[in-house]
Design a protein around this motif. Structure first.
Motif, PDB file in Angstrom:
ATOM      1  N   ALA A 129       0.874  -1.177  -0.041  1.00  0.00           N
ATOM      2  CA  ALA A 129       0.265  -0.298   0.009  1.00  0.00           C
ATOM      3  C   ALA A 129       1.039   1.458  -0.449  1.00  0.00           C
ATOM      4  O   ALA A 129       0.398   2.006  -0.748  1.00  0.00           O
ATOM      5  CB  ALA A 129      -0.942   0.418   1.441  1.00  0.00           C
TER       6      ALA A 129
ATOM      7  N   ARG B 160       2.166   1.305  -3.927  1.00  0.00           N
ATOM      8  CA  ARG B 160       0.967   2.236  -4.267  1.00  0.00           C
ATOM      9  C   ARG B 160       0.726   3.395  -3.981  1.00  0.00           C
ATOM     10  O   ARG B 160       1.285   4.541  -5.389  1.00  0.00           O
ATOM     11  CB  ARG B 160       0.017   1.865  -4.123  1.00  0.00           C
ATOM     12  N   LEU B 161       0.886   4.075  -3.512  1.00  0.00           N
ATOM     13  CA  LEU B 161       1.055   5.551  -2.657  1.00  0.00           C
ATOM     14  C   LEU B 161       2.152   6.768  -3.581  1.00  0.00           C
ATOM     15  O   LEU B 161       1.724   7.631  -4.299  1.00  0.00           O
ATOM     16  CB  LEU B 161       0.462   5.703  -1.455  1.00  0.00           C
TER      17      LEU B 161
ATOM     18  N   TRP C 107       0.852  -0.994 -14.880  1.00  0.00           N
ATOM     19  CA  TRP C 107      -0.318  -0.774 -14.400  1.00  0.00           C
ATOM     20  C   TRP C 107      -1.292  -1.482 -15.331  1.00  0.00           C
ATOM     21  O   TRP C 107      -1.942  -1.016 -16.166  1.00  0.00           O
ATOM     22  CB  TRP C 107      -0.313   0.053 -13.875  1.00  0.00           C
TER      23      TRP C 107
ATOM     24  N   VAL D 270       2.832  -2.683 -10.900  1.00  0.00           N
ATOM     25  CA  VAL D 270       1.518  -3.076  -9.914  1.00  0.00           C
ATOM     26  C   VAL D 270       0.338  -4.303 -10.372  1.00  0.00           C
ATOM     27  O   VAL D 270      -0.202  -4.227 -12.459  1.00  0.00           O
ATOM     28  CB  VAL D 270       0.112  -1.792  -9.568  1.00  0.00           C
TER      29      VAL D 270
ATOM     30  N   ARG E  38      -5.231  -4.092 -10.089  1.00  0.00           N
ATOM     31  CA  ARG E  38      -5.295  -3.865  -9.106  1.00  0.00           C
ATOM     32  C   ARG E  38      -5.780  -2.420  -9.913  1.00  0.00           C
ATOM     33  O   ARG E  38      -5.550  -2.085 -10.996  1.00  0.00           O
ATOM     34  CB  ARG E  38      -4.547  -2.731  -8.097  1.00  0.00           C
TER      35      ARG E  38
ATOM     36  N   GLU F 215      -7.331   2.674  -6.076  1.00  0.00           N
ATOM     37  CA  GLU F 215      -6.218   2.945  -5.639  1.00  0.00           C
ATOM     38  C   GLU F 215      -5.733   4.307  -5.287  1.00  0.00           C
ATOM     39  O   GLU F 215      -5.705   4.628  -4.096  1.00  0.00           O
ATOM     40  CB  GLU F 215      -5.037   2.459  -5.950  1.00  0.00           C
ATOM     41  N   HIS F 216      -6.694   5.694  -5.906  1.00  0.00           N
ATOM     42  CA  HIS F 216      -5.958   6.542  -6.105  1.00  0.00           C
ATOM     43  C   HIS F 216      -7.719   7.200  -5.069  1.00  0.00           C
ATOM     44  O   HIS F 216      -6.833   7.892  -3.561  1.00  0.00           O
ATOM     45  CB  HIS F 216      -6.518   7.551  -7.309  1.00  0.00           C
TER      46      HIS F 216
ATOM     47  N   ARG G 275      -9.131   5.164  -1.952  1.00  0.00           N
ATOM     48  CA  ARG G 275      -8.690   5.134  -1.177  1.00  0.00           C
ATOM     49  C   ARG G 275      -7.731   5.772  -0.363  1.00  0.00           C
ATOM     50  O   ARG G 275      -7.632   6.135   0.368  1.00  0.00           O
ATOM     51  CB  ARG G 275      -7.647   4.087  -1.612  1.00  0.00           C
TER      52      ARG G 275
END
Length: 170
Positions: free
Chosen positions: A14, A17-18, A113, A135, A138, A143-144, A146
């Motif tokens: 996580a 990914r951030l 991605w 990635v 996903r 994800e953005h 989140r």
């Protein structure tokens, strides 16, 4: 698609990914569609309205017709995009992704991605060997959202009550 139990490749966690999403300025969506019911259209709408990314669309069939998606031109290939692309976000069949990984590396992208439901160990290995961070399976939009307090906009019950919104002017 590879069954989940057969998967050997492990993607970024996580926090990684951030960091990817914070580093990215430009995204090319390969397999973009102008059809409202397609996931790529929904993700495109979100990214254009709720993020600061510059989004570019790749779809050879639409490009040949001079098509647009959400008022933006559609390109026939990644190499046709006139700016440096940071992330290549793929909405194509898994068997198409190794070739797209090569194209992403050829244009100097940093990130490769693969959207929800797309898994290719071959593409991941190829992309990583070519220097890209990968990635898979996903959704960029999820994800953005989140990380920016917007999952509720997608209908997810996050269990969090917050009035925080992402600042687009930062």
């Amino acid at each position: 698609m590879t069954a989940v139990s057969e998967r050997k490749w492990v993607g970024p966690g996580a926090i990684e990914r951030l960091n990817i999403l914070q580093d990215v300025k430009t995204i090319a969506i390969v397999g973009a569609s102008d059809k409202l019911k397609r996931a790529s259209y929904f993700v495109s709408t979100y990214l254009l309205s709720s993020s600061t990314y510059d989004v570019y669309f790749v779809n050879p069939i639409l490009a040949e017709k001079g098509g647009e998606i959400l008022g933006h031109p559609v390109y026939a290939s990644l190499e046709d995009i006139p700016v440096q692309i940071d992330m290549v976000d793929v909405f194509r069949r898994a068997e198409d992704t190794p070739e797209i990984a090569k194209e992403a590396a050829a244009i100097g992208a940093k990130y490769f991605w693969l959207q929800l439901g797309i898994w290719s160990e071959e593409a991941a290995e190829m992309a990583e060997n070519l220097g890209l961070t990968v990635v898979m399976d996903r959704c960029v939009k999820i994800e953005h959202a989140r990380f920016h307090g917007g999952l509720n906009l997608a209908g997810f019950n996050t269990g969090q009550i917050s009035s925080k919104r992402q600042r687009l002017d930062a």
